[in-house]
Enzyme design. Structure first.
Site, mmCIF file in Angstrom:
data_model
loop_
_atom_site.group_PDB
_atom_site.id
_atom_site.type_symbol
_atom_site.label_atom_id
_atom_site.label_comp_id
_atom_site.label_asym_id
_atom_site.label_seq_id
_atom_site.Cartn_x
_atom_site.Cartn_y
_atom_site.Cartn_z
ATOM 1 C CE LYS A 79 -3.879 1.962 2.668
ATOM 2 N NZ LYS A 79 -4.747 1.766 3.850
ATOM 3 C CB SER A 154 -8.149 3.617 2.926
ATOM 4 O OG SER A 154 -7.279 2.980 3.864
ATOM 5 C CB SER A 178 -8.429 0.707 5.757
ATOM 6 O OG SER A 178 -9.144 1.884 5.574
HETATM 7 N N1 GLN Z 1 -13.193 4.061 6.584
HETATM 8 C C1 GLN Z 1 -12.585 4.491 7.795
HETATM 9 C C2 GLN Z 1 -12.187 5.944 7.700
HETATM 10 O O1 GLN Z 1 -12.456 6.535 6.697
HETATM 11 C C3 GLN Z 1 -11.400 3.629 8.122
HETATM 12 C C4 GLN Z 1 -10.235 3.928 7.283
HETATM 13 C C5 GLN Z 1 -9.053 3.096 7.643
HETATM 14 O O2 GLN Z 1 -9.181 2.039 8.252
HETATM 15 N N2 GLN Z 1 -7.888 3.594 7.286
HETATM 16 O O3 GLN Z 1 -11.624 6.496 8.594
#
Ligand code: GLN
Length: 487
Positions: A79, A154, A178
């Site tokens: 990532k 994400s 994410s």
């Molecule tokens: N969807 C969640 C957010 O927008 C979690 C994102 C993540 O785990 N990085 O914060």
């Protein structure tokens, strides 16, 4: 021989060991697929073809010399939130579009030391803030199961790359879901370990008390293999925990007989889409047939987890994002009038809308008059949620439920409504607030789209979580399904 791109890491390791193919041959196949197929997905921000081929050649030499690490010559993708020396680390943001880190993140270093070959860096929501991979400065990622849909986020680029067989394994980060939510939405396996199990050194921080690195793979065996290499104490991360790393692969084999699985009453309330609920219920029956004992447990404060998260995470985000000011780090605006103008325009131009929204919310909840009412209150509720889990784990070994309330949604469907987007993480956020290990494994299809079974364990219960998912995969083949056009 089964085509190379269809094989898991574990299968590839055995094949290479037998001498069926070399690392260079394998890497060439995957680079070819990325070149021809990634235009349809936008899963990669950077492809490091030359470096990958050179690393593969070195891996082949190492094997010939009898000096091969456990991941020798095996491909992974990172990532684009993990720092990689000499290669850009953008975090999906214009702010870091040209940022090249002077060092490797600990997990990048550890995987490389075990012989892994990096194919490239994957697309993501900007600074990991999002659930759909649509907030990326580099454009949205598409779901290989339906390119009009989001792969989740994400870590959507990592999940899409693994689902489309462009790479057998990827790293990801999970602050509120994410890793697990994109895994569920793409039919892959996503594992988030216990907070402190894997080093965060060199992983760009979003919300430091919640962020945790993990993996996306196609089998639990592969997740166990990678986690074993990534996990372990790192003195460069002050929250890293000094505790021996068990042999995760060896622990997969034990049967589920007598394993106590807790089903959370609140998980099957109104928000869960009906066919997704049915798929999850069916998977619970599979576990039961394998000898697991299902009981109901209560997480009474579950509905407070999303609002709690959206106070704590933006607060930490606003603090972490302050380093991107165009001076110390990040995009610098041209021809500033003075220092203030430099800061304002650099941040104004460098950050996208979602990041700005979080910085504003976070600054607000931390401000003098509101700190007690919001931030402190949220920290207290966080404790309650953690206690709920502790109580539940006094009675069960694992908590099982859905990973995400619906299958993959259409691109653009939720971008105008942050609250609906935030609610997508209702089932995953609790594990982050409490720092618990959790996995998502494919458990069926709803209208042709994959859905996931979510398994949460107690602190340092990685072995149980992985074993449960692995044993489930011995009885089912959902994790082997491949999206049309990517076979
Ligand atoms: N969807 C969640 C957010 O927008 C979690 C994102 C993540 O785990 N990085 O914060």
């Amino acid at each position: 021989m089964q085509e190379l791109h269809t094989q898991t890491l574990t299968q590839l390791a055995a094949g290479m060991q037998r001498g069926d193919f070399s690392s260079v041959e394998l890497i060439e196949v995957l680079l070819g697929r990325i070149e021809s197929l990634d235009q349809s997905l936008n899963a990669f921000i950077t492809v490091t073809a030359d470096a990958a081929l050179a690393a593969a050649a070195r891996a082949d030499d190492a094997r010939a010399a009898g000096d091969a690490g456990v991941l020798n010559g095996l491909p992974v993708v990172h990532k684009d939130i993990f720092c990689t020396k000499g290669v850009t680390t953008t975090c999906g943001s214009r702010m870091l579009e040209n940022f090249v880190s002077p060092y490797d993140a600990t997990i990048v270093e550890r995987l490389a030391a075990a012989g892994a070959v990096v194919l490239g860096k994957t697309n993501m929501d900007e600074f990991a803030m999002g659930s759909s991979s649509e907030t990326s400065y580099f454009g949205p990622v598409r779901n290989p199961w339906d390119r009009e849909r989001s792969p989740g986020g994400s870590s959507g680029g990592s999940a899409a790359a693994v689902a489309a067989r462009l790479a057998p394994a990827a790293t990801g980060t999970d602050t509120g879901g994410s890793i697990r939510q994109p895994a569920a939405l793409t039919g892959t396996v996503g594992m988030k370990p216990t907070y402190g199990r894997v080093s965060r050194y060199g992983m760009v921080a979003f919300a430091s008390s919640l962020d945790q690195a993990g993996v996306i793979t196609r089998s639990t065996e592969d997740a166990a293999l990678l986690l074993g290499v990534m996990a372990g104490f790192d003195q460069r991360d002050s929250t890293s925990i000094d505790r021996p790393v068990p042999d995760y692969v060896a622990s997969l084999a034990k049967s589920l007989k007598g394993l106590r699985i807790g089903i959370v009453r609140q998980h099957f309330d109104a928000g869960l889409e009906e066919k997704t609920a049915a798929a999850v219920r069916e998977s619970l029956a599979v576990l039961e047939a394998q000898g697991a004992i299902l009981t109901e447990v209560d997480l009474p404060n579950l509905d407070l987890s999303v609002p709690t998260y959206y106070v704590v995470a933006p607060a930490e985000c606003s603090s972490n994002m302050s380093r991107f000011d165009g001076v110390r780090f990040g995009h610098r605006a041209k021809d500033p009038e003075d220092l203030f103008d430099l800061y304002c325009r650099s941040r104004g131009e460098g950050f996208g809308a979602e990041v700005k929204r979080r910085i504003m919310t976070g600054t607000y909840v931390l401000s003098a008059g509101y700190y007690d009412a919001y931030y402190l209150k949220a920290q207290r509720v966080r404790q309650l949620i953690a206690q709920d889990f502790n109580k539940a784990f006094a009675e069960v070994d694992i908590i099982a439920g859905p990973t995400s309330p619906t299958p993959a949604f259409r691109l653009g469907d939720k971008t105008d409504d942050p609250i609906t987007m935030y609610l997508n993480d209702i089932y995953t956020i609790g594990a982050n607030l409490a720092g618990l290990p959790a996995i998502s494994t494919p458990c069926g299809f709803v209208d042709g789209l994959p859905v996931g079974l979510h398994l949460v364990g107690p602190h340092f219960g990685e072995e149980t979580v992985l074993r449960c998912a692995h044993q489930y995969q011995q009885q089912t083949d959902w994790h082997e399904a491949c999206p049309e056009g990517y076979q």
